[in-house]
Motif scaffolding. Structure first.
Motif, PDB file in Angstrom:
ATOM      1  N   ILE A  41      44.278  81.268 143.431  1.00 49.08           N
ATOM      2  CA  ILE A  41      43.579  81.119 144.586  1.00 49.08           C
ATOM      3  C   ILE A  41      44.470  81.327 145.757  1.00 49.08           C
ATOM      4  O   ILE A  41      45.704  81.278 145.697  1.00 49.08           O
ATOM      5  CB  ILE A  41      42.728  79.563 144.265  1.00 49.08           C
ATOM      6  CG1 ILE A  41      43.918  78.722 144.492  1.00 49.08           C
ATOM      7  CG2 ILE A  41      41.895  79.581 143.439  1.00 49.08           C
ATOM      8  CD1 ILE A  41      43.642  77.169 144.838  1.00 49.08           C
ATOM      9  N   THR A  43      44.128  81.704 150.561  1.00 52.09           N
ATOM     10  CA  THR A  43      43.326  82.010 151.552  1.00 52.09           C
ATOM     11  C   THR A  43      43.021  83.804 151.618  1.00 52.09           C
ATOM     12  O   THR A  43      44.283  84.318 151.153  1.00 52.09           O
ATOM     13  CB  THR A  43      43.676  81.577 153.024  1.00 52.09           C
ATOM     14  OG1 THR A  43      45.154  81.893 153.148  1.00 52.09           O
ATOM     15  CG2 THR A  43      43.514  80.023 152.835  1.00 52.09           C
ATOM     16  N   ASN A  44      42.416  84.278 152.507  1.00 47.68           N
ATOM     17  CA  ASN A  44      42.280  85.777 152.677  1.00 47.68           C
ATOM     18  C   ASN A  44      43.490  86.202 153.285  1.00 47.68           C
ATOM     19  O   ASN A  44      44.115  85.767 154.422  1.00 47.68           O
ATOM     20  CB  ASN A  44      40.871  86.249 153.435  1.00 47.68           C
ATOM     21  CG  ASN A  44      39.696  86.184 152.745  1.00 47.68           C
ATOM     22  OD1 ASN A  44      39.643  86.298 151.674  1.00 47.68           O
ATOM     23  ND2 ASN A  44      38.741  85.846 153.591  1.00 47.68           N
ATOM     24  N   GLU A 171      38.413  88.899 141.825  1.00 48.58           N
ATOM     25  CA  GLU A 171      37.293  88.234 142.389  1.00 48.58           C
ATOM     26  C   GLU A 171      36.055  88.409 141.537  1.00 48.58           C
ATOM     27  O   GLU A 171      34.951  89.189 142.018  1.00 48.58           O
ATOM     28  CB  GLU A 171      36.989  88.446 144.073  1.00 48.58           C
ATOM     29  CG  GLU A 171      37.904  88.038 144.946  1.00 48.58           C
ATOM     30  CD  GLU A 171      37.944  86.743 145.430  1.00 48.58           C
ATOM     31  OE1 GLU A 171      36.661  86.098 145.191  1.00 48.58           O
ATOM     32  OE2 GLU A 171      38.717  86.382 146.218  1.00 48.58           O
ATOM     33  N   HIS A 204      37.794  82.801 145.180  1.00 43.50           N
ATOM     34  CA  HIS A 204      37.700  81.935 146.406  1.00 43.50           C
ATOM     35  C   HIS A 204      36.888  80.560 146.076  1.00 43.50           C
ATOM     36  O   HIS A 204      36.718  79.546 146.729  1.00 43.50           O
ATOM     37  CB  HIS A 204      37.025  82.389 147.796  1.00 43.50           C
ATOM     38  CG  HIS A 204      38.031  83.324 148.452  1.00 43.50           C
ATOM     39  ND1 HIS A 204      37.940  84.850 148.131  1.00 43.50           N
ATOM     40  CD2 HIS A 204      38.776  83.171 149.273  1.00 43.50           C
ATOM     41  CE1 HIS A 204      38.767  85.288 149.001  1.00 43.50           C
ATOM     42  NE2 HIS A 204      39.300  84.425 149.623  1.00 43.50           N
ATOM     43  N   CYS A 246      42.488  76.876 154.402  1.00 42.73           N
ATOM     44  CA  CYS A 246      41.341  77.322 154.615  1.00 42.73           C
ATOM     45  C   CYS A 246      40.575  76.864 155.907  1.00 42.73           C
ATOM     46  O   CYS A 246      40.089  77.810 156.582  1.00 42.73           O
ATOM     47  CB  CYS A 246      40.376  76.967 153.380  1.00 42.73           C
ATOM     48  SG  CYS A 246      40.579  77.709 151.957  1.00 42.73           S
TER      49      CYS A 246
END
Length: 260
Positions: A41, A43-44, A171, A204, A246
């Protein structure tokens, strides 16, 4: 199919550029054992996809080593890799006039060749993969007629037919409704346990990751890894760091949109 772990030592990932290397994450050290569901996991833009592609040999490490079993990843031949690692990417496949059975049967290509004839053993393995993923009712359906969840299950069945010890998924629950997300993660957990495979995926969906994963890799901004079981990460409140990152990302994106 061999039973081994993945070990990474002082790994730095990123991209090679003309004048210098663009390092996304550095000094990564970790082990991925078989028989457990491991989730990545972050963040982008933090480098999850780059790490997955590096572990699967699509990208070369900038520094450090990736060891699979007792052998460096860089020393595997293409044929050896195709029998060791399978990967399901986020991008949807654009194929037409191909049935689910035909798609799953492509998983046997490392053994029979792309246009090789399927023997009795191949067909048995394909049937077992279809049954394990519970898509027998879809076997004759054309790929373009499937829902996102059905398509994802078909891709996972293909990796099972490939009989690799390692399955990477980028994902795998993207674009799916909530029920389909649960079904996919239940399936991945079952595969890791019953087939004793390394199953490593990015997501996510932190709540589902905490619910279904045995081990979580939290990739922080700057490339550091926090690794632990869902219980360990929740108990010492390290998951709050993820929530904070996030929220920071969401606030920054909102600011950029308002300025635009």
């Amino acid at each position: 199919m061999e039973d081994f772990s993945i070990n990474i030592h002082d790994l730095s990932i990123g991209y090679k550029e003309k004048k210098h290397n663009k390092i996304i994450a550095h000094s990564l050290n970790a082990t991925i054992p078989p028989g457990q569901l491991t989730c990545l996991i972050g963040t982008n833009g933090v480098g999850k996809s780059t790490l997955l592609r590096t572990l699967s040999a699509f990208h070369s490490p900038l520094y450090g080593e990736i060891i699979i079993g007792d052998k460096k990843l860089s020393s595997y031949s293409s044929k050896e890799l195709s029998k060791t690692i399978s990967i399901v990417l986020t991008e949807k496949i654009n194929v037409y006039n191909m049935s689910v059975y035909e798609l799953v049967s492509l998983g046997r290509s490392p053994y029979s060749g792309l246009w090789g004839k399927l023997n009795k053993k191949d067909k048995t393995i394909i049937e077992e993969a279809i049954q394990l993923v519970h898509i027998s009712n879809l076997r004759n359906r054309a790929i373009q007629t499937l829902s996102d969840g059905e398509r994802q299950k078909s891709m996972i069945a293909k990796t099972l037919a490939q009989q690799t010890s390692i399955i990477f998924l980028d994902e795998p629950t993207a674009f799916l409704d909530f029920q389909s997300k649960i079904e996919i993660l239940q399936l991945l957990r079952r595969i890791s346990k019953t087939k004793h495979r390394i199953v490593f995926f990015s997501t996510h969906d932190i709540d589902l990751a905490l619910r279904f994963s045995d081990k979580i890799w939290f990739m922080k901004k700057g490339g550091n890894l926090i690794i632990g079981s869902p219980e360990e990460l929740s108990k010492d409140r390290r998951m709050e760091i993820f929530s904070q990152e996030c929220n920071t990302t969401l606030n920054n994106n909102s600011l950029l949109q308002s300025e635009a």
